[in-house]
Design a protein around this motif. Structure first.
Motif, PDB file in Angstrom:
ATOM      1  N   UNK A  32       0.801  -1.218   0.000  1.00 32.95           N
ATOM      2  CA  UNK A  32       0.000   0.000   0.000  1.00 32.95           C
ATOM      3  C   UNK A  32       0.841   1.278   0.000  1.00 32.95           C
ATOM      4  N   UNK A  33       2.151   1.170  -0.060  1.00 37.37           N
ATOM      5  CA  UNK A  33       3.006   2.338   0.163  1.00 37.37           C
ATOM      6  C   UNK A  33       2.786   3.454  -0.852  1.00 37.37           C
ATOM      7  N   UNK A  34       2.413   3.103  -2.077  1.00 35.05           N
ATOM      8  CA  UNK A  34       2.177   4.139  -3.079  1.00 35.05           C
ATOM      9  C   UNK A  34       1.042   5.075  -2.673  1.00 35.05           C
ATOM     10  N   UNK A  35       0.148   4.606  -1.826  1.00 29.66           N
ATOM     11  CA  UNK A  35      -0.974   5.440  -1.402  1.00 29.66           C
ATOM     12  C   UNK A  35      -0.529   6.614  -0.538  1.00 29.66           C
ATOM     13  N   UNK A  36       0.708   6.558  -0.050  1.00 29.62           N
ATOM     14  CA  UNK A  36       1.247   7.640   0.775  1.00 29.62           C
ATOM     15  C   UNK A  36       1.931   8.725  -0.055  1.00 29.62           C
TER      16      UNK A  36
END
Length: 285
Positions: A231-235
């Motif tokens: 999910x890191x791209x959501x940051x």
């Protein structure tokens, strides 16, 4: 005074003089109260956004919530417990040139905190998976706002630079209350305003789906396990806004996520769940 209705002048010059005098006296009284909190409360004067600490993407950090505080870790930012640590701890870290974040739980009740008895049972929901903790009914801001402001004021009084408000995504969990995304947005923004009112920066903890709506309200983000759950791209909105994302993984080895974290501009650590002093950083030496 901007919303106060002006007195009407209904007589000659003598009446006008009396009215002017009364207005001046009233203004003087308002001026003497300006910036003061209600009796029994101490509020900090709001600090302009430009004057608040703004951590930049890629800033290394240390997150320690258990054990004896180790102030020797080579990191420019420390995130430590707001209740367990005192002003002397914060001052010592400041003396070493470090910024200090105050960890608080704002979305869940903890039975081991000194103010636990002040929370009425009506706002306590289901357990959140941690011993002694229960989700809060964040719709009840009439109850929670003064309690949270007292906690935030404690952080400010101890000299912290910022607050990490935890458990800010109750609407995505089985809280025991019919919480909605709109409820969470209102509550998260309320917490951000309270922290800013006390002159500190504030971080958004997890709550990835609402980042687009909340990135402007928060000064940085704190995330757990975005690499494990891919999910890191959501940051990315925080990084694009020039705001740090303090990120930790517990189960993945650092070699599995550090390279990607650096490319995304995250400030990533490998820690154990108890969040003691040990850490493995993705920051380049």
């Amino acid at each position: 005074m901007r919303d106060r209705t002006a007195a009407r002048v209904t007589a000659g010059r003598g009446a006008l003089a009396v009215t002017v005098l009364m207005v001046l006296v009233t203004l003087a009284g308002c001026s003497s109260r300006s910036g003061r909190a209600p009796e029994g409360k101490e509020y900090a004067s709001p600090r302009p956004a430009a004057a608040r600490w703004q951590p930049e993407p890629g800033t290394d950090w240390q997150w320690q919530l258990s054990g004896g505080l180790d102030t020797t870790v080579d990191a420019p930012v420390y995130d430590i417990d707001g209740f367990d640590r005192d002003a002397a701890d914060v001052e010592a870290l400041h003396g070493a040139g470090r910024k200090v974040i105050c960890y608080l739980s704002t979305g869940a009740w903890e039975d081991f905190r000194p103010d636990a008895a002040r929370f009425p049972t009506a706002v306590l929901g289901k357990g959140n998976g941690w011993k002694g903790e229960r989700w809060l009914d964040i719709r009840r801001t009439d109850v929670l706002e003064p309690l949270m402001e007292t906690r935030i004021a404690m952080c400010a009084k101890k000299g912290f630079d910022a607050v990490e408000p935890d458990n800010m995504d109750g609407y995505r969990n089985k809280s025991g209350f019919p919480l909605t995304a709109a409820d969470q947005l209102r509550y998260n923004r309320l917490i951000a305003r309270l922290v800013h009112r006390h002159g500190m920066a504030v971080g958004l903890k997890n709550d990835l789906p609402q980042i687009p709506e909340l990135v402007a309200d928060f000064d940085f983000a704190v995330n757990e396990q975005c690499a494990q759950y891919e999910e890191c791209e959501e940051l990315t909105p925080f990084v694009k806004a020039g705001k740090a994302v303090f990120h930790v993984e517990y189960e993945l080895p650092a070699a599995r996520f550090c390279e990607r974290s650096r490319k995304l501009g995250l400030s990533s650590l490998r820690k154990e769940y108890e969040l003691g002093a040990e850490r493995e950083t993705c920051a380049r030496g």
